[in-house]
Design a protein around this motif. Structure first.
Motif, PDB file in Angstrom:
ATOM      1  N   THR A   4       4.142   9.873  14.030  1.00 47.89           N
ATOM      2  CA  THR A   4       3.183   8.774  14.198  1.00 47.89           C
ATOM      3  C   THR A   4       3.893   7.429  14.038  1.00 47.89           C
ATOM      4  OG1 THR A   4       2.518   8.808  11.860  1.00 47.89           O
ATOM      5  CG2 THR A   4       1.228  10.157  13.387  1.00 47.89           C
ATOM      6  N   GLY A 127      -1.282   7.917  11.454  1.00 47.68           N
ATOM      7  CA  GLY A 127      -0.744   8.586  10.261  1.00 47.68           C
ATOM      8  C   GLY A 127      -1.753   8.727   9.131  1.00 47.68           C
ATOM      9  N   ALA A 134       1.168  14.757  10.024  1.00 45.00           N
ATOM     10  CA  ALA A 134       2.306  14.519  10.932  1.00 45.00           C
ATOM     11  C   ALA A 134       3.625  14.755  10.206  1.00 45.00           C
ATOM     12  CB  ALA A 134       2.242  13.089  11.457  1.00 45.00           C
ATOM     13  N   LYS A 137       6.156   9.698   9.696  1.00 50.80           N
ATOM     14  CA  LYS A 137       5.237   8.577   9.917  1.00 50.80           C
ATOM     15  C   LYS A 137       5.983   7.243   9.751  1.00 50.80           C
ATOM     16  CE  LYS A 137       1.413  11.134   7.840  1.00 50.80           C
ATOM     17  NZ  LYS A 137       0.349  11.133   6.819  1.00 50.80           N
ATOM     18  N   TYR A 139       5.529   2.751  10.268  1.00 50.65           N
ATOM     19  CA  TYR A 139       4.584   1.641  10.391  1.00 50.65           C
ATOM     20  C   TYR A 139       5.377   0.371  10.693  1.00 50.65           C
ATOM     21  CZ  TYR A 139       0.476  -1.196   9.544  1.00 50.65           C
ATOM     22  OH  TYR A 139      -0.585  -2.046   9.709  1.00 50.65           O
ATOM     23  N   ALA A 183       4.163   6.574   4.950  1.00 52.83           N
ATOM     24  CA  ALA A 183       4.826   6.033   6.152  1.00 52.83           C
ATOM     25  C   ALA A 183       6.034   5.194   5.755  1.00 52.83           C
ATOM     26  CB  ALA A 183       3.843   5.178   6.946  1.00 52.83           C
TER      27      ALA A 183
END
Ligand code: C5P
Length: 206
Positions: A4, A127, A134, A137, A139, A183
């Motif tokens: 993600t 995520g 997932a 992850k 961001y 993440a």
């Protein structure tokens, strides 16, 4: 495996996701295109964008089909391709209203979860809500000014106008845009596109 890549507006998610997907030899999935297409159709149908029942009824009669290719996603309504019409200032301005509707979010989530993995999923809540299990992850962030400068190369508007619109959209999208606790957060400001892609590839599990 599902990877993600979430992040704020114009943080480079699509280009990065496409690059990561191509390196892995899998498709990427742009969740934002589904929200954008729902917004465009709602505007064209003359619906109030807060009108969730009206919008969903319309989408049921005129279903959308997302084509998740590694090089770039395309989206269709029957034989009509909508992809090229989804990054207008008008859709940008309305999409957060549509994306705030729980019924529309459930409709998007169901379409995404029906896709066969592996893929790279890109958006705001991939995520957190859609693929919480997932395998990796990420961001993406960058300052509003950096994002506006990048977007100014794609839009016929000046940097201050784009920056103001991005700040407004960030605020409207804040609820669904929180990074997943697990993440990896990457500030893309000082990095090139390839730098971000390589940073992600280097952190993927074997
Ligand atoms: O990613 P992009 O900027 O194209 O997304 C357009 C809009 O769709 C966002 O501003 C947000 O309102 C909505 N969106 C969302 N959740 C996602 C992806 C996009 O709410 N997973």
């Amino acid at each position: 495996m599902i990877v993600t890549i979430d992040g704020v507006a114009a943080s480079g998610k699509s280009s990065v996701s496409s690059g990561v997907a191509r390196a892995l030899g899998v498709p990427y999935v742009s969740s934002g295109l589904l929200y954008r297409a729902a917004t465009l159709l709602g505007l064209e149908a003359g619906l109030e964008l807060q009108n969730a029942p009206g919008l969903l009824a319309y989408l049921q009669i005129h279903p959308l089909r997302l084509e998740p290719l590694a090089g770039g996603n395309r989206i269709w309504q029957g034989e009509r391709e909508l992809t090229g019409e989804l990054h207008s200032t008008r859709v940008d301005a309305g999409v957060s209203v549509v994306a705030a509707l729980p019924e529309v979010r459930a409709w998007v989530d169901a379409q995404l979860r029906a896709l066969p993995s592996p893929f790279v999923a890109e958006g705001r809540d991939m995520g957190t809500n859609v693929f919480p299990h997932a395998g990796a992850k990420f961001y993406l962030t960058a300052s509003p000014h950096v994002r506006a400068q990048r977007r100014a190369q794609e839009r016929p508007e000046d940097v201050p106008a784009i920056e103001a619109a991005l700040i407004r959209r960030d605020a409207l999208d804040r609820v669904q845009s929180a990074p997943a606790p697990d993440a990896v957060v990457i500030d893309t400001g000082p990095l090139t596109l390839d730098g971000v892609i390589q940073t992600i590839l280097a952190q993927l599990p074997e």
